[in-house]
Design a protein around this motif. Sequence first.
Motif, PDB file in Angstrom:
ATOM      1  N   ILE A  70       0.844  -1.149  -0.017  1.00  0.00           N
ATOM      2  CA  ILE A  70      -0.037   0.078  -0.107  1.00  0.00           C
ATOM      3  C   ILE A  70       0.888   1.128  -0.025  1.00  0.00           C
ATOM      4  CG2 ILE A  70      -0.058  -0.139   2.579  1.00  0.00           C
ATOM      5  CD1 ILE A  70      -2.956   0.979   2.292  1.00  0.00           C
ATOM      6  N   CYS A  71       0.462   2.263  -0.672  1.00  0.00           N
ATOM      7  CA  CYS A  71       1.305   3.558  -0.815  1.00  0.00           C
ATOM      8  C   CYS A  71       0.415   4.422  -0.884  1.00  0.00           C
ATOM      9  CB  CYS A  71       2.304   3.362  -1.851  1.00  0.00           C
ATOM     10  SG  CYS A  71       1.804   3.744  -3.201  1.00  0.00           S
ATOM     11  N   ILE A  72       0.609   5.717  -0.507  1.00  0.00           N
ATOM     12  CA  ILE A  72      -0.116   6.998  -0.618  1.00  0.00           C
ATOM     13  C   ILE A  72       0.547   7.870  -1.453  1.00  0.00           C
ATOM     14  CG2 ILE A  72       0.651   7.791   1.494  1.00  0.00           C
ATOM     15  CD1 ILE A  72      -2.257   8.753   2.001  1.00  0.00           C
ATOM     16  N   ASP A  73      -0.150   9.000  -1.976  1.00  0.00           N
ATOM     17  CA  ASP A  73       0.628   9.855  -2.634  1.00  0.00           C
ATOM     18  C   ASP A  73      -0.646  11.262  -2.581  1.00  0.00           C
ATOM     19  OD1 ASP A  73       1.785  10.446  -5.930  1.00  0.00           O
ATOM     20  OD2 ASP A  73       2.225  11.372  -3.900  1.00  0.00           O
ATOM     21  N   SER A  74       0.028  12.308  -2.341  1.00  0.00           N
ATOM     22  CA  SER A  74      -1.034  13.450  -2.211  1.00  0.00           C
ATOM     23  C   SER A  74      -0.301  14.908  -2.896  1.00  0.00           C
ATOM     24  CB  SER A  74      -0.913  13.428  -0.714  1.00  0.00           C
ATOM     25  OG  SER A  74      -1.932  14.398  -0.380  1.00  0.00           O
ATOM     26  N   GLN A  75      -1.330  15.529  -3.112  1.00  0.00           N
ATOM     27  CA  GLN A  75      -1.228  16.957  -3.635  1.00  0.00           C
ATOM     28  C   GLN A  75      -1.628  17.824  -2.756  1.00  0.00           C
ATOM     29  OE1 GLN A  75       1.076  17.006  -5.675  1.00  0.00           O
ATOM     30  NE2 GLN A  75       0.376  16.677  -7.817  1.00  0.00           N
TER      31      GLN A  75
END
Lengths: 114, 121, 702
Positions: free
Chosen positions: C546-551
């Motif tokens: 699982i990984c998360i990315d964000s702006q």
Amino acid sequence: MLNIAQEPAGEKTLIMHIEGELTIETVAELRESLLEAFAAPWKNIQIEADNLSGIDFFGLQLLCAAHRTAASKDKVFSWQSERPGFLDEAMLTAGFTRHCGCSLCPPGQKCMWI
Amino acid sequence: MGKTIMTADDSASIRQMVSFTLKQNGYEVVEAVDGQDALTKLNAKKVDLLLTDLNMPKLDGIGLIKGVRTSKLNKFIPIVMLTTESQDSKKAEGKKAGATGWIVKPFKPEQLVAVVKKVLG
Amino acid sequence: MSDQHIEVFREEAAELLASLETALLELEESPQDQELVAQVFRAMHTIKGSGAMFGFDEVAEFTHEVETVFDLVRKGELPVTGNLVSQSLSARDYIRSLLEEDTEGEVDRAQGQRLMEIFRSMAQESSPKAAEQHDETPDPLEPSADAEQDLAGEATYRIRLRLAEDISLSGTRPEGLLRELSELGPCKVVAQPELIPLLDTLVPELCYVHWDIILNTSRGINAIKDVFIFVEDDAEINIDVIDDNDSVDSDPSYKRIGEILVERGDISQEELDSILAPAKPIGQKLVDMHKVTTGSVQAALHEQEMVREVRSQRKTKESTSSVRVPADRLDELVNRVGELVTVQARLSQAANMRNDNELLAIAEEVERLTAELRDTSLNMRMLPIGTTFSKFKRLVRDLSNELNKKVDLKTTGAETEIDKTVIEKLNDPLVHLIRNSLDHGIESPETRQAANKPATGTVLLAAAHSGDSVELIIKDDGKGLDRDAIFTKGVERGLITPDAQLSDTEVFNLIFAPGFSTAQQVTGISGRGVGMDVVKRAIDNLRGNICIDSQPGEGSTITIRIPLTLAIVESLLVSVDEDNYALPLSIVEECVELSQEDIARAHGRNLINVREQIVPYIPLREEFDVPSEPPPLQQVVITSVNGTQVGLVVDQVIGQHQSVIKSLGRVYRDVQGISGATILGDGSVALILDINHLAYRAEQAG
């Protein structure tokens, strides 16, 4: 316009021929005739409406009232032969077909609408 | 379906437009130029629907509605009022007098036809 | 609007204006003459009304002001003065000029404005309110504008209609109303005739019947209300929603008759309770005891029937013929099959040792059948993830209400099939992630609007097969992650040193580390101690990542990949030489032919012209170093990958295939371009192509 013709058929039966339109404009007339018929000694009152060209809610309501009246007086109010086909649509729209037996209808007697 | 509609309005252009639209949709149309004219015609001829303006000389819309509802021949027909939005008290009066429904001016031809179909059932 | 009507109007208006002039002049002489006042008023009224009808909006607007003033005059609230008459004459001239603009040009609109002002102030004089008497009642022909959005989705309504007895005195046709309702959708109407008097007391022109109606429609409740717009004041109309599409309670059996009757107010709960006994059907008992009428029971039965019908139809649409099997029975089956496989392996081995050809043949056959059996039984455990998704819709709705936020849940890939136990194990992590998005991600409607975002936030749940994994994405358009806050916390928690050089992504993924939480308060929603690390652990247990990315300000995206050694994908089988390959059908757009000429035309570059578009292609023969010569006519399978088109050149396109994906095992896992394999009906193996990798490789190679 509504034409009503009465035809005795035997000792106990009266046939009412109605032709024309049974609508709010003409229901009063039919009610009069029916009242008379119920007051008289007839046991069976039958409606023949093959030449009926139109019926509205008030016409249907009157027929229902007649049937209820007959049930309350131990008389029989019914169609002479088959109920005219076009009546089915009017009854369906007005919600009468689905009803089977109001509280006045004794068990065993067919409801007007079935 | 062979239904007859009466349109009562003192404006010739409105009568014309209403007549045209309804005839295009298969209705028969009878015109009356004011309340008096309408009532006279309605006492002699059975129609299926009355469209009436509320503001007419001689006998206005309210008077016409009351007249029709106490007559014999057309007593129970649907009656539609043509009203402008600044006449809301008249609209309530009309309902009390026995109008079935209303259309607000200005209206488009399609709206007229929709209301006619609605009240004719 | 036909020109003819406009002409008639113009003529009519011209006449009116002419007689208006005369009337005004006479009025100046006899200001008390009510007839004249009425005439002027009517002229204005007609011109205004008809003007609006035929497109003369300026005329209508202007005339309105004059009409208002004369309305006050005829009510006696304003006197007729010389000034009024002069202004009215000017007004009349102005109106005329507007009507004749087309033919006579010149209209002094400034003067028009001035005149309007004058009339307005005249009206103000009499009473400040007079000028604003615009009763705003909704036009019956415009759909009623409700503050709330229509429940635009299919729903079933219970409508109870009681008209005033003297409804015929307003010319209303009850059957007309009922017919209009039935035009909105499937409709069951039950008339209740109980109150119809007998003939002697019956007034036949009165309406004694009331109705119970069940209507299923997707037009929304306002469409229903519009049917009754002319009779609202003379009728009792109750509209209740009894079933809607969103209802998670999609139990097709609906309510029981007793319940329905109580809800409809036909009997009380106490009466119902005292009667409930198994003997006769409840409805019959109630009728016998005169607690309700047959009519009411009929109507209730119809309601029950109707809703059941609707719900079961909905269910059938969702699943074609299927059989319910208890999950543990399936597990038992799988275990048996597992044991069978083991024994079969021993059989094959023994057969090999014996050198008995007949035995060998039988062993091979058994091996093949066993493999098929294993695949079939494991496939039975596959469920589309869509069932989980629908639960989440409800969750999102409840949560957004609780949090006073507006959130929309969108889903794609609901048909993606995943093993049942995997779905079960994914449930909690997904719930937590969604709650998180709503709690910490999506902002309040006010905050969103202030940031020029739509007041309603969106959470997207997407599921898709990707090679031999399932990829789940949870994406929100909320405020995103605060990099600095996370960094700081990471240092606080001793996870990183203050001078660590980390990419944004690395920082974001710190939230999965154990013991990490940046939420200032522990809200009831996300709970205590249920951190992202718990989610990560659950995913790890499924051998996923699982990984998360964000702006910042735009939102966050969480991607979960879970490997499946078994998954089904609809694929397209192709062949090169003697080997078969499978491509996921979802990315295939079309197949075109590739002739020797087409190849020549591209002058050594792997490009093909498809309807004026240049599409690059990968010749699989070359990629896989297949030694034999290509056939004269090859096929190009055009696929769409990340929005770009890439073609794959093969010998033949064989057809569709439901492929059960098998992973290649450790040894081959790193082979680029192949993401798994599947066993075909004849027992042969088809390798599953990973277009992404193939395209990447081709690009690298130039």
